[in-house]
Design an enzyme around this catalytic site. Structure first.
Site, short mmCIF file in Angstrom:
data_model
loop_
_atom_site.label_atom_id
_atom_site.label_comp_id
_atom_site.label_asym_id
_atom_site.label_seq_id
_atom_site.Cartn_x
_atom_site.Cartn_y
_atom_site.Cartn_z
N GLU A 210 0.87 -1.17 0.00
CA GLU A 210 0.00 0.00 0.00
C GLU A 210 0.91 1.22 0.00
O GLU A 210 1.47 1.60 1.03
CB GLU A 210 -0.91 -0.01 1.23
CG GLU A 210 -1.84 -1.20 1.30
CD GLU A 210 -2.90 -1.20 0.21
OE1 GLU A 210 -3.14 -0.12 -0.38
OE2 GLU A 210 -3.48 -2.26 -0.07
N CYS A 244 -1.64 9.58 2.09
CA CYS A 244 -1.26 8.97 0.82
C CYS A 244 -2.31 9.19 -0.27
O CYS A 244 -2.01 9.06 -1.46
CB CYS A 244 -0.99 7.48 1.00
SG CYS A 244 -2.37 6.58 1.74
#
Length: 468
Positions: A210, A244
Site C-alpha cells: 500500500e 497517501c
C-alpha cells in the site's frame, strides 16, 4: 526479552495448533480489539497529538471511527465470509462437490506507517485476524508515542500466543524481513517497498504493498468554486497533507484557477482563522527531517506562492500553501509532496490534462471536480488509479465495501472489509469426488479414440450443465 526468531517460533507453534481456525476464536479476538479501541480512545488521541499534533476531531474520525467501522463490518459478516463458495459445474462433475474454501495463510507480518499509525496498522490486522492468521505487528518508530501505546495495549487485549508486536527502526525491520512469513503487508514509501519485495523474494513470500503517489485533482466544466474549495482544502490539508490519498496537485483552466484561488484563501481562513499556526485544528509535520524535505521542495519551486508559505522549523509548522504558475517539470511535480503544499497547473484542455496525468506513475487516488457528468465519465474512462472519487477527496477510503489499494507504482493488493479478509486468505479449490459414474470417467482412459474425445468435450463443456 524474546528474539525475533523466538517470537516467530511461538506464533508458528500457535498457528500449527489450529487455535486460530474456529470462528469463535476469531470473533473473540476481534471483539477484544474493539474493546481495546473503546477503552483507550483518550490515550489514542493523546498519542496521536504527541506524534503529529493531530486534532482530536481528525484523530477520532480517521484513526478511531474507521477502525471501529471495519471491526463492525468484520464481526457482522465473519460467518458468511468463512462459508465455502460453491461454483458452477458441468456434466462431468455433476455429482461432485466443488467449492472454494478460504484458509488462513499462516504467520503474517504487518508493517505500519507513521502518518495514520493506528488506522493503517489496525485495519489490516482486522483482516488478518478475521482470516485466522497469527500476526507479527510492526508499528512505525517515527510515530513514537503511538508505537509505545500499541506495544503496551496489544498484549493486554489479544492472545499473546498468536499476536506479537515487534519494535525498532530500519535495522530491526531489515532483520525481521530475513525471516520467513506467509504474507507481508506493507504500507509506506516506494523506496522501502523495494526492500520489502527483495526480502520477500528470498522466500517467495506473497506481498501486499500500500504505497502512494501524486494523486491528481482535475477541475473542469461547470464547478461551484466555493464548494470545490471547501472539499479541496479539507482533503488536502487534513493531517497537514500527510495522507497517501491527499490531492497532490490540481489541473484546471486559467479561468477556473482565477476563481478557485480566492475561494481557497477564504476557506482556509474560515477553517483555521487568520493565524493558522495558532489553530488547534492544524497538524504538524511529523519530524524535522520531513519538514526539511518539504521546505526544500518549496524553496526550489519556480511557481508563485499565492497563499500561505509561512513556516516555523522549531514548531515543525508549514502553513497550508497554494502555488500557481507551476510548470510540468517543477520541483513540486517531481515526487509525492506528502505535506501542506498544493501546486496548481493551468491547462486549458481537459484532454491535455488527462494526457499529463498519464506521464506520471499511476496514483493511489484520482479526483475530478465537475458538475458535468460527461467530464467525470471521460476522466474515469481515460485514467487508471487505485481509487477514484468525483467532487470530493479521500472519503472513498472510509467505506468498508470498497477495496482500498493501488495499481502499478502506487502498490498492489487491496483490503478493507471483505477485501481485507480475502487478502489474508488462501482461496483453496476443492473438489470432493466419489466413485459414481465410472462409465463416464472411462471416456478419458486409454485407449483413446476420436469418439471418446468428442463425448468428453461435450461432458466438460459449460453448455452441458450449469448447476451449483
Amino acid at each position: 526479552m524474546e528474539s525475533q526468531s523466538q517470537v516467530l517460533e511461538r506464533l508458528r507453534t500457535a498457528f500449527e495448533s489450529r487455535v486460530t481456525i474456529p470462528e469463535k476464536f476469531r470473533r473473540t479476538q476481534l471483539t477484544n480489539l474493539m474493546s481495546m479501541i473503546k477503552d483507550n480512545e483518550e490515550q489514542i488521541v493523546n498519542a496521536l497529538h504527541k506524534d503529529l499534533t493531530k486534532p482530536k476531531f481528525e484523530a477520532i474520525l480517521s484513526e478511531v471511527e474507521i477502525v471501529m467501522n471495519e471491526l463492525h463490518c468484520a464481526l457482522s459478516n465473519l460467518t458468511s465470509w468463512m462459508q465455502p463458495e460453491y461454483v458452477s459445474k458441468n456434466l462431468a462433475t455433476k455429482l461432485d462437490e466443488c467449492f472454494v474454501r478460504r484458509e488462513p495463510l499462516g504467520v503474517v507480518l504487518i508493517i505500519g506507517p507513521w502518518n495514520y499509525p493506528m488506522q493503517l496498522l489496525i485495519v489490516p490486522l482486522i483482516g488478518a485476524i478475521a482470516a485466522g492468521n497469527c500476526v507479527v505487528i510492526k508499528p512505525s518508530e517515527v510515530s513514537a508515542a503511538t508505537d509505545n501505546l500499541i506495544t503496551e495495549l496489544i498484549p493486554k487485549y489479544l492472545s499473546k500466543d498468536c499476536y506479537a508486536v515487534v519494535r525498532g527502526g530500519a535495522k530491526e525491520t531489515q532483520a525481521l524481513l530475513k525471516n520467513r512469513f506467509d504474507h507481508i503487508f506493507y504500507t509506506g514509501s516506494q523506496a522501502v517497498a523495494r526492500v520489502v519485495l527483495q526480502a520477500a523474494a528470498v522466500h517467495l513470500t506473497p506481498v501486499t504493498l500500500e504505497l502512494g503517489g501524486k494523486c491528481p485533482c482535475l477541475i473542469y466544466g461547470r464547478v461551484n468554486a466555493t464548494a470545490a474549495a471547501h472539499r479541496l482544502v479539507w482533503s488536502k490539508f487534513f493531517n497537514a497533507g500527510q495522507s497517501c490519498v491527499a490531492p497532490d496537485y490540481v489541473l484546471c483552466s486559467k479561468a477556473t484557477c482565477d476563481a478557485l484561488v480566492p475561494a481557497l484563501r477564504q476557506v482556509l481562513e474560515d477553517f483555521y482563522g487568520s493565524d493558522i499556526q495558532k489553530s488547534p485544528d492544524m497538524s504538524r509535520i511529523v519530524t524535522p527531517k520531513h519538514w526539511t524535505r518539504l521546505m526544500g521542495l518549496l524553496n526550489r519551486t519556480k511557481g508563485k506562492v499565492i497563499v500561505g508559505g509561512e513556516h516555523d522549523e522549531k514548531d515543525r509548522y508549514i502553513a497550508p500553501t497554494v502555488v500557481v504558475d507551476v510548470a510540468e517539470d517543477d520541483a513540486l511535480m517531481e515526487e509525492e509532496i506528502f505535506g501542506p503544499i498544493l501546486p496548481i497547473l493551468t491547462i486549458e484542455s481537459l484532454e491535455e490534462s488527462i494526457k499529463l496525468t498519464k506521464t506520471k506513475e499511476k496514483p493511489l487516488a484520482f479526483y475530478v471536480f465537475s458538475d458535468e457528468s460527461s467530464v467525470v465519465k471521460k476522466v474515469l474512462e481515460n485514467s487508471s488509479s487505485g481509487g477514484f472519487c468525483s467532487n470530493d477527496g479521500i472519503v472513498h477510503m472510509a467505506l468498508p465495501g470498497l477495496p482500498f489499494g493501488g495499481v502499478g507504482n502506487s502498490g498492489f493488493g487491496h483490503y478493507h472489509g471483505h477485501w481485507g479478509f480475502e487478502a489474508f486468505s488462501h482461496q483453496r479449490a476443492v473438489m470432493l469426488r466419489g466413485w459414481a459414474l465410472e462409465k463416464l470417467n472411462a471416456l478419458r482412459y486409454p485407449p483413446y479414440s476420436d469418439e471418446k474425445l468428442s463425448w468428453l468435450r461435450w461432458t466438460t463443456s459449460p453448455k452441458s450443465c450449469s448447476i451449483m
